[in-house]
Design an enzyme around this catalytic site. Structure first.
Site, PDB file in Angstrom:
ATOM      1  N   LYS A 192      18.032  -0.464 -57.880  1.00 27.16           N
ATOM      2  CA  LYS A 192      16.832  -1.109 -57.365  1.00 27.16           C
ATOM      3  C   LYS A 192      17.202  -2.544 -57.018  1.00 27.16           C
ATOM      4  CE  LYS A 192      13.712  -2.661 -60.271  1.00 27.16           C
ATOM      5  NZ  LYS A 192      12.685  -2.770 -61.322  1.00 27.16           N
ATOM      6  N   LYS A 212      10.923  -4.558 -66.728  1.00 25.74           N
ATOM      7  CA  LYS A 212      11.440  -4.049 -65.463  1.00 25.74           C
ATOM      8  C   LYS A 212      12.672  -4.857 -65.087  1.00 25.74           C
ATOM      9  CE  LYS A 212       7.682  -4.823 -63.081  1.00 25.74           C
ATOM     10  NZ  LYS A 212       6.754  -5.337 -64.096  1.00 25.74           N
ATOM     11  N   CYS A 264      16.765   3.616 -67.662  1.00 25.53           N
ATOM     12  CA  CYS A 264      15.569   4.028 -68.410  1.00 25.53           C
ATOM     13  C   CYS A 264      15.021   5.386 -67.996  1.00 25.53           C
ATOM     14  CB  CYS A 264      14.479   2.966 -68.265  1.00 25.53           C
ATOM     15  SG  CYS A 264      14.908   1.364 -69.003  1.00 25.53           S
ATOM     16  N   GLY A 299      11.308   7.997 -51.657  1.00 28.71           N
ATOM     17  CA  GLY A 299      12.628   7.420 -51.471  1.00 28.71           C
ATOM     18  C   GLY A 299      13.739   8.394 -51.803  1.00 28.71           C
ATOM     19  N   ARG A 335      23.641   2.262 -62.985  1.00 28.03           N
ATOM     20  CA  ARG A 335      23.558   3.474 -63.788  1.00 28.03           C
ATOM     21  C   ARG A 335      22.649   4.503 -63.112  1.00 28.03           C
ATOM     22  NH1 ARG A 335      22.474   0.548 -69.507  1.00 28.03           N
ATOM     23  NH2 ARG A 335      21.540  -0.953 -68.066  1.00 28.03           N
ATOM     24  N   VAL A 357      18.289  -5.702 -73.131  1.00 24.81           N
ATOM     25  CA  VAL A 357      17.076  -5.932 -73.918  1.00 24.81           C
ATOM     26  C   VAL A 357      17.295  -7.059 -74.921  1.00 24.81           C
ATOM     27  CG1 VAL A 357      15.464  -4.911 -75.571  1.00 24.81           C
ATOM     28  CG2 VAL A 357      16.260  -3.579 -73.615  1.00 24.81           C
TER      29      VAL A 357
END
Length: 462
Positions: free
Chosen positions: A327, A157, A266, A259, A334, A11
């Protein structure tokens, strides 16, 4: 404007790079001296598309600096952004020790008015704790200085963070001081030109907005996975169901892909933290508990399918694994579903040959001397010597592979697809057994014949 950002993680770096890109002078402060030195040399510690270019360009222009000097950081910026980690504590609550340590440091070094901006994802009431920590430190110094604490949660994202920051859907600002609201409006004005995306509210509502957003998205995913498991048992195709319900504008198509479960930094942490916060306020958030329970169970679905296929005997088997990050377009592992699958396979006596376009170094860091793990240089290399293929992350390069090569290479021509990338009928036509999420695993003969005709068309077109 002059900004200081405490924390040079995901971030902090994205916020600093994007703020500097708009002409602001940004100083990023971190207590990790090694990380700061690497950033000064242009070495970016995380993978995020476009971030390295932003950091390099703005550092060269003198708009972006990196330092371990807290005094320099506090002196520099009117806005003091807190963007440090809030890891889960043992009870699932957010650990605020890093946030409050930064607050104390600001209180120790500030000499004039400052706006402290909570950018980290934090529980409701954190701004009050930050305010108390700064006030207590100022009192110890006998310093009567004015400051404000605001909540400005991030909605980034992974894999699209630069676009999310530069073209935000909304800019949430929680403050109890109208003057501070206008100063933040001026800071974000370059990101807010086509129409007003800034939403001002009280601090506690802003803090809850972030948790509520992530919990809602996680709920959609877990709900869809629950329906997918029902679809498998009743003979429905979840992909057709997804299209059917997604066409309803009240539902939409976002975050209703079934999935192998969600992961990352998050959703898992924030769902738990919101549930823990609810308990602290005297409320049992049963839905949040269910969302987490469904997700943890879903992470085991691929292993269960593999184990069932081999009748529970995985000793000596080798499974090729495509996708390690939680992803696409990130190297973040994580709470990734790949970790749950690999660890279950190893426990059952199987070996893993794995490939991911970006997460190989992260895998080596997490599993430095893991027996039964071989990291491969390509997707094709991963299937060499493997009995079966499992897909966990939907990277683009996995979407249209050479199925004939897959069938020829695997000892058992079978794919366990945790992201529903392929057409089951097409797989039948290639002679590949195909086990996906929420789809029929055994195609009837007429569908197999149709699949073979599809395969013929694919072969002719190529």
């Amino acid at each position: 404007m002059n900004l200081t950002i405490f924390g040079s993680g995901y971030v902090g770096l994205v916020t600093g790079a994007c703020m500097a890109e708009m002409g602001n002078h940004v100083v990023c402060v971190d207590i990790d001296a090694d990380k700061i030195e690497r950033l000064k040399r242009g070495q970016v510690p995380i993978y995020e598309p476009g971030l390295d270019d932003y950091l390099e360009r703005n550092a060269e222009a003198g708009r972006l600096e990196f330092t371990t000097d807290v005094q320099k950081g506090v002196d520099h910026g009117l806005f003091q952004f807190i963007a440090v980690g809030t890891p889960p504590d043992e009870d699932g609550s957010a650990d605020l020790k890093h946030v409050l340590a930064v607050a104390k440091s600001i209180g120790e070094h500030m000499n004039e008015y400052r706006i402290i901006v909570d950018k980290s994802t934090v529980p409701v009431g954190t701004a009050d704790k930050v305010r108390e920590a700064i006030r207590a430190t100022l009192n110890e110094r006998s310093a009567a200085l004015e400051f404000d604490v605001v909540s400005n949660p991030e909605f980034l994202k992974e894999g699209a963070a630069i676009d999310d920051f530069m073209k935000p859907d909304r800019i949430i600002v929680g403050t109890d001081n109208p003057r501070t609201t206008e100063l933040l409006r001026a800071l974000y004005e370059p990101f807010n030109r086509s129409h007003d995306r800034m939403i001002a509210m009280d601090v506690r509502s802003a803090e809850l907005t972030k948790y509520a957003a992530n919990a809602m998205l996680a709920t959609k995913i877990s709900f869809m996975n629950e329906v997918a498991n029902i679809a498998e048992r009743c003979g429905a195709d979840i992909e057709k169901v997804r299209i059917g319900i997604g066409s309803d504008p009240r539902i939409g198509y976002h975050f209703i892909y079934p999935g192998a479960g969600y992961g990352g930094s998050c959703f898992p942490k924030d769902v738990r933290a919101l549930g823990r916060s609810a308990a602290d306020w005297g409320y049992e958030a049963r839905l949040l508990d269910a969302v987490e329970d469904v997700n943890e169970r879903q992470k085991r679905r691929l292993f269960e399918k593999i184990s069932e296929f081999y009748a529970g005997d995985l000793g000596g088997k080798t499974i090729a694994l495509w996708g390690l990050s939680f992803k696409p377009k990130t190297d973040d592992m994580r709470e990734a579903s790949s970790r749950a699958l690999m660890e279950a396979l190893w426990e059952a006596g199987a070996a893993v040959r794995a490939y991911d376009p970006e997460a190989m170094d992260e895998t080596r860091r997490i599993y430095p001397d893991q027996t039964g793990l071989e990291l491969c240089e390509s997707a094709h290399a991963a299937i060499e010597g493997a009995d079966a293929l499992a897909i966990v992350t939907e990277w683009q390069e996995f979407r249209s592979p050479d199925f004939q090569l897959i069938k020829k290479t695997l000892t058992d021509p079978v794919i366990f697809d945790g992201r529903n990338l392929y057409d089951p009928e097409l797989m039948s036509g290639f002679g590949i057994r195909y086990f996906a999420i929420g789809r029929s695993n055994d195609a009837p003969e007429e569908k197999q014949a149709y699949g073979r005709r599809k395969t013929d068309r694919v072969s002719l077109s190529s």
